[in-house]
Design a protein around this motif. Structure first.
Motif, PDB file in Angstrom:
ATOM      1  N   ASN A  62      43.084  44.838  59.838  1.00 17.31           N
ATOM      2  CA  ASN A  62      41.792  44.523  59.209  1.00 17.31           C
ATOM      3  C   ASN A  62      39.877  45.175  58.913  1.00 17.31           C
ATOM      4  OD1 ASN A  62      41.957  42.541  61.458  1.00 17.31           O
ATOM      5  ND2 ASN A  62      41.189  43.562  63.327  1.00 17.31           N
ATOM      6  N   TYR A  63      40.564  46.278  58.833  1.00 19.88           N
ATOM      7  CA  TYR A  63      39.930  47.600  57.903  1.00 19.88           C
ATOM      8  C   TYR A  63      39.850  47.015  56.052  1.00 19.88           C
ATOM      9  CZ  TYR A  63      37.880  51.920  56.229  1.00 19.88           C
ATOM     10  OH  TYR A  63      37.325  52.632  54.633  1.00 19.88           O
ATOM     11  N   ALA A  64      41.543  46.973  55.565  1.00 22.68           N
ATOM     12  CA  ALA A  64      42.146  46.230  54.726  1.00 22.68           C
ATOM     13  C   ALA A  64      41.544  45.122  54.003  1.00 22.68           C
ATOM     14  CB  ALA A  64      43.542  46.661  54.665  1.00 22.68           C
ATOM     15  N   ALA A  65      41.469  44.364  54.919  1.00 20.61           N
ATOM     16  CA  ALA A  65      41.200  42.927  54.503  1.00 20.61           C
ATOM     17  C   ALA A  65      39.635  43.130  54.160  1.00 20.61           C
ATOM     18  CB  ALA A  65      41.185  41.819  55.678  1.00 20.61           C
ATOM     19  N   LEU A  66      38.826  43.650  54.854  1.00 16.66           N
ATOM     20  CA  LEU A  66      37.059  43.684  54.607  1.00 16.66           C
ATOM     21  C   LEU A  66      36.693  44.390  53.092  1.00 16.66           C
ATOM     22  CD1 LEU A  66      34.770  43.911  55.195  1.00 16.66           C
ATOM     23  CD2 LEU A  66      34.864  46.152  56.549  1.00 16.66           C
ATOM     24  N   LYS A  67      38.471  45.575  53.156  1.00 17.70           N
ATOM     25  CA  LYS A  67      37.788  46.253  51.700  1.00 17.70           C
ATOM     26  C   LYS A  67      38.441  45.902  50.673  1.00 17.70           C
ATOM     27  CE  LYS A  67      40.851  49.342  51.435  1.00 17.70           C
ATOM     28  NZ  LYS A  67      41.490  49.017  50.527  1.00 17.70           N
ATOM     29  N   ALA A  68      39.131  44.798  50.751  1.00 19.40           N
ATOM     30  CA  ALA A  68      39.830  44.034  49.513  1.00 19.40           C
ATOM     31  C   ALA A  68      38.878  42.746  49.615  1.00 19.40           C
ATOM     32  CB  ALA A  68      40.907  42.998  50.168  1.00 19.40           C
ATOM     33  N   ASP A  69      37.631  42.363  50.186  1.00 20.24           N
ATOM     34  CA  ASP A  69      36.911  41.719  49.787  1.00 20.24           C
ATOM     35  C   ASP A  69      35.828  42.291  49.257  1.00 20.24           C
ATOM     36  OD1 ASP A  69      38.144  38.474  50.794  1.00 20.24           O
ATOM     37  OD2 ASP A  69      38.000  39.371  52.913  1.00 20.24           O
ATOM     38  N   LEU A  70      35.414  42.878  50.012  1.00 23.36           N
ATOM     39  CA  LEU A  70      34.268  44.568  49.482  1.00 23.36           C
ATOM     40  C   LEU A  70      33.780  44.712  47.701  1.00 23.36           C
ATOM     41  CD1 LEU A  70      31.243  45.279  50.486  1.00 23.36           C
ATOM     42  CD2 LEU A  70      32.854  47.428  50.866  1.00 23.36           C
ATOM     43  N   VAL A  71      35.623  44.687  47.718  1.00 22.19           N
ATOM     44  CA  VAL A  71      35.788  45.274  46.386  1.00 22.19           C
ATOM     45  C   VAL A  71      35.748  44.757  45.444  1.00 22.19           C
ATOM     46  CG1 VAL A  71      37.569  45.758  44.715  1.00 22.19           C
ATOM     47  CG2 VAL A  71      37.586  46.627  46.247  1.00 22.19           C
ATOM     48  N   LYS A  72      35.525  43.102  45.102  1.00 28.35           N
ATOM     49  CA  LYS A  72      35.305  41.870  44.119  1.00 28.35           C
ATOM     50  C   LYS A  72      33.467  42.147  44.754  1.00 28.35           C
ATOM     51  CE  LYS A  72      38.332  39.247  46.460  1.00 28.35           C
ATOM     52  NZ  LYS A  72      39.353  38.368  47.000  1.00 28.35           N
ATOM     53  N   ASN A  73      32.806  42.219  45.126  1.00 30.05           N
ATOM     54  CA  ASN A  73      30.634  42.741  45.410  1.00 30.05           C
ATOM     55  C   ASN A  73      30.521  43.335  45.312  1.00 30.05           C
ATOM     56  OD1 ASN A  73      29.122  40.181  46.375  1.00 30.05           O
ATOM     57  ND2 ASN A  73      28.787  41.904  48.239  1.00 30.05           N
ATOM     58  N   THR A  90      32.946  52.365  32.134  1.00 27.06           N
ATOM     59  CA  THR A  90      32.933  50.957  32.718  1.00 27.06           C
ATOM     60  C   THR A  90      31.707  50.885  33.855  1.00 27.06           C
ATOM     61  OG1 THR A  90      35.190  51.020  32.691  1.00 27.06           O
ATOM     62  CG2 THR A  90      34.619  49.220  33.801  1.00 27.06           C
ATOM     63  N   LEU A  91      30.909  49.523  33.288  1.00 33.19           N
ATOM     64  CA  LEU A  91      29.901  49.085  33.753  1.00 33.19           C
ATOM     65  C   LEU A  91      29.981  47.757  34.778  1.00 33.19           C
ATOM     66  CD1 LEU A  91      27.056  48.844  35.276  1.00 33.19           C
ATOM     67  CD2 LEU A  91      26.462  48.088  32.995  1.00 33.19           C
ATOM     68  N   VAL A  92      30.091  47.862  36.046  1.00 36.51           N
ATOM     69  CA  VAL A  92      30.800  46.962  37.482  1.00 36.51           C
ATOM     70  C   VAL A  92      30.171  45.986  37.733  1.00 36.51           C
ATOM     71  CG1 VAL A  92      32.497  46.068  38.401  1.00 36.51           C
ATOM     72  CG2 VAL A  92      33.300  47.985  37.207  1.00 36.51           C
ATOM     73  N   HIS A  93      28.910  45.197  37.100  1.00 38.13           N
ATOM     74  CA  HIS A  93      27.644  44.227  37.525  1.00 38.13           C
ATOM     75  C   HIS A  93      28.218  43.226  37.879  1.00 38.13           C
ATOM     76  CE1 HIS A  93      23.976  44.186  38.359  1.00 38.13           C
ATOM     77  NE2 HIS A  93      23.800  43.417  37.680  1.00 38.13           N
ATOM     78  N   GLU A  94      27.877  42.265  39.037  1.00 41.08           N
ATOM     79  CA  GLU A  94      28.150  41.263  38.510  1.00 41.08           C
ATOM     80  C   GLU A  94      28.965  40.442  38.432  1.00 41.08           C
ATOM     81  OE1 GLU A  94      24.106  39.481  37.320  1.00 41.08           O
ATOM     82  OE2 GLU A  94      23.013  40.044  38.995  1.00 41.08           O
ATOM     83  N   GLY A  95      30.121  40.809  38.918  1.00 40.86           N
ATOM     84  CA  GLY A  95      31.659  39.960  38.423  1.00 40.86           C
ATOM     85  C   GLY A  95      32.280  40.741  37.033  1.00 40.86           C
ATOM     86  N   LYS A  96      31.125  41.264  36.081  1.00 42.41           N
ATOM     87  CA  LYS A  96      31.686  41.670  35.219  1.00 42.41           C
ATOM     88  C   LYS A  96      32.122  42.730  34.643  1.00 42.41           C
ATOM     89  CE  LYS A  96      29.361  37.359  32.857  1.00 42.41           C
ATOM     90  NZ  LYS A  96      28.407  37.238  31.893  1.00 42.41           N
TER      91      LYS A  96
END
Length: 381
Positions: A62-73, A90-96
Motif C-alpha cells: 500500500n505504501y509503494a502504491a501511494l508513493k507511485a501515485d504521489l511521484v506523479k503529483n 531540472t525543474l519539475v512543475h505541473e507535470g513538465k
C-alpha cells in the motif's frame, strides 16, 4: 522366554517384522504418538507467524502504491545533479520538466586545472611508503589509512609510465592554454599549476623517486594558484545558479515558489555545505527551507537521477502527513518519522543506557543546518 509384550516390542524396533513369512506393520510407539501434536503445533506456529509477516508486506504494498501515485503529483521541485560542469538542474512543475545547465564554462575549466595535484597523487599514491614521515602535518595522517593506500610501496618504479602519460596530457593543455582565452588571472594561475606539476613530474621520473615530503612541497607551491581557480569557479556557479533560480521563480510565480522543494543529489564527500545548496538556500522560502531543501548523498550519480530524487521526495512528503496521523499522541515519534531517525532509535538508546541529548530527535535533529535524506529513506514501522 519371549512374551507377547517383548515380541511386539522387538518387532517395533525395525518398523516391520516378518512373522511366518508375512510382513507385520510397525505399531506406533509412545514417542511416535507424541510427535504428531508437536508437528501440528509447529505448523500452526509457522502459519501464524507468516500471517503476521503478511501484515507488513501488505502495508509496504500500500505504501509503494501511494508513493507511485504521489511521484506523479509532486511539484514544484528543483533536482540538482552535481557534475564537472557545475550541475544539471531540472525543474519539475505541473507535470513538465525543464532542464538547464546554467553554469558558465569557466567553472569546469578552472576546476579541471585545479585538480592537477590530485591527478598526480592518484597516480603515485600506491607507491608511497607506508610509514608516516616527519612532516609538519604528520599527526593528521592516519597511519592505517596510509598503509592501505600505499599498497605497492616504493620498491618499484612502475609508476613512471602512468605518470609520464599524465604529463603528456598536461603538456598539451599547457601548450593550448593561451588559445582558451581565459580571463588573464585565471590563465596565469592555470599556467603556474601546470608548470609546477610538469617540473615535479620531470624531477621525480629523473630521480626514479618521490615521497610524501616532496609531493607536499609541490602542492604548497601551487596552492595559491588553486585558490585563484576556486574563486573563478565559485563566481561562475553563483551567477549561473542565481540567474536560473530567478528565471524559474518568475516562470512558476511567487505562490508556487513559496512551496518549492529542492533535492540535491550529492556524493557523501560533498554532502555537507554542498555548493548548489549554499546558493539556492537563501533564494527559497525561509520559513520552509529547513524541511524543503533535501540532500541525498549517493556513492555515484544514479542511472535515473530524477527518478531517485522524486522517489525519495515522495517518501518524505507522505511520511510528513503519516507522522501527524499515525503518531498523533506522541509528537517526538512523529518528528522521527518526518526526519532521518529510525523509529526504534530512542528505545534502543534507552535500553543501552545511552543518554539522548535534548532536541536531538525529529525535525530539530533533521534540520540542524540542513534537511537531509538517505537514498534508502523508508518508513520503519
Amino acid at each position: 522366554m519371549a512374551t507377547r509384550r517383548t515380541f511386539i516390542g522387538g518387532a517395533s524396533g525395525i518398523g516391520a517384522a516378518t512373522i511366518l513369512g508375512q510382513s507385520v506393520a510397525q505399531p506406533a510407539t509412545a514417542a511416535a504418538l507424541d510427535a504428531e501434536p508437536v508437528t501440528d503445533a509447529a505448523s500452526a506456529q509457522t502459519a501464524a507467524r507468516d500471517s503476521i509477516r503478511a501484515v507488513n508486506a501488505a502495508m509496504r504494498t500500500n505504501y509503494a502504491a501511494l508513493k507511485a501515485d504521489l511521484v506523479k503529483n509532486l511539484g514544484p521541485v528543483i533536482v540538482v545533479q552535481n557534475d564537472a560542469k557545475g550541475g544539471t538542474f531540472t525543474l519539475v512543475h505541473e507535470g513538465k520538466r525543464y532542464v538547464e545547465h546554467p553554469v558558465a564554462e569557466e567553472f569546469e575549466l578552472a576546476k579541471s586545472i585545479a585538480h592537477v595535484p590530485l591527478g598526480i597523487y592518484s597516480t603515485l599514491a600506491e607507491y608511497l611508503s607506508d610509514k608516516v614521515p616527519n612532516v609538519g602535518n604528520a599527526d593528521r595522517i592516519d597511519a592505517h589509512d596510509l598503509d592501505m593506500v600505499a599498497m605497492k610501496g616504493p620498491g618499484t618504479d612502475a609508476w613512471t609510465t602512468p605518470l609520464q602519460a599524465f604529463a603528456d596530457t598536461l603538456i598539451t593543455a599547457r601548450n593550448n592554454l593561451p588559445a582558451a582565452r581565459l580571463p588573464q588571472d585565471l590563465q596565469n594561475s592555470c599556467a603556474k599549476i601546470l608548470d609546477e606539476a610538469l617540473t615535479f613530474i620531470a624531477d621525480s621520473i629523473r630521480a626514479r623517486a618521490f615521497d610524501i615530503a616532496s609531493f607536499q612541497r609541490f602542492a604548497a607551491r601551487v596552492y595559491p594558484s588553486i585558490r585563484v581557480n576556486m574563486t573563478y569557479a565559485a563566481e561562475a556557479q553563483i551567477s549561473g545558479v542565481q540567474r536560473l533560480c530567478r528565471k524559474w521563480r518568475t516562470q512558476i510565480g511567487e505562490a508556487a515558489w513559496a512551496d518549492l522543494y529542492t533535492v540535491v543529489l550529492s556524493i557523501w564527500t560533498t554532502s555537507v555545505l554542498n555548493q548548489a545548496e549554499i546558493i539556492i538556500k537563501p533564494m527559497m522560502n525561509q520559513k520552509k527551507v529547513d524541511t524543503h531543501l533535501i540532500d541525498i548523498p549517493t556513492a555515484q550519480l544514479p542511472s535515473d537521477p530524477i527518478g531517485v530524487a522524486l522517489d525519495n521526495l515522495a517518501r518524505i512528503v507522505q511520511d510528513n502527513i503519516a507522522a501527524e496521523l499515525v503518531f498523533v499522541s506522541d509528537t517526538k515519534v512523529a518528528d522521527a518519522l518526518k526526519g532521518k531517525e529510525d523509529l526504534l532509535s530512542d528505545e534502543i538508546l534507552k535500553q543501552l543506557g545511552t543518554p539522548v541529548a535534548a532536541g536531538a530527535t525529529g525535525v530539530a535533529f533533521r534540520t540542524a543546518g540542513r534537511a537531509k535524506c538517505p537514498v534508502n529513506h523508508s518508513v520503519s514501522i
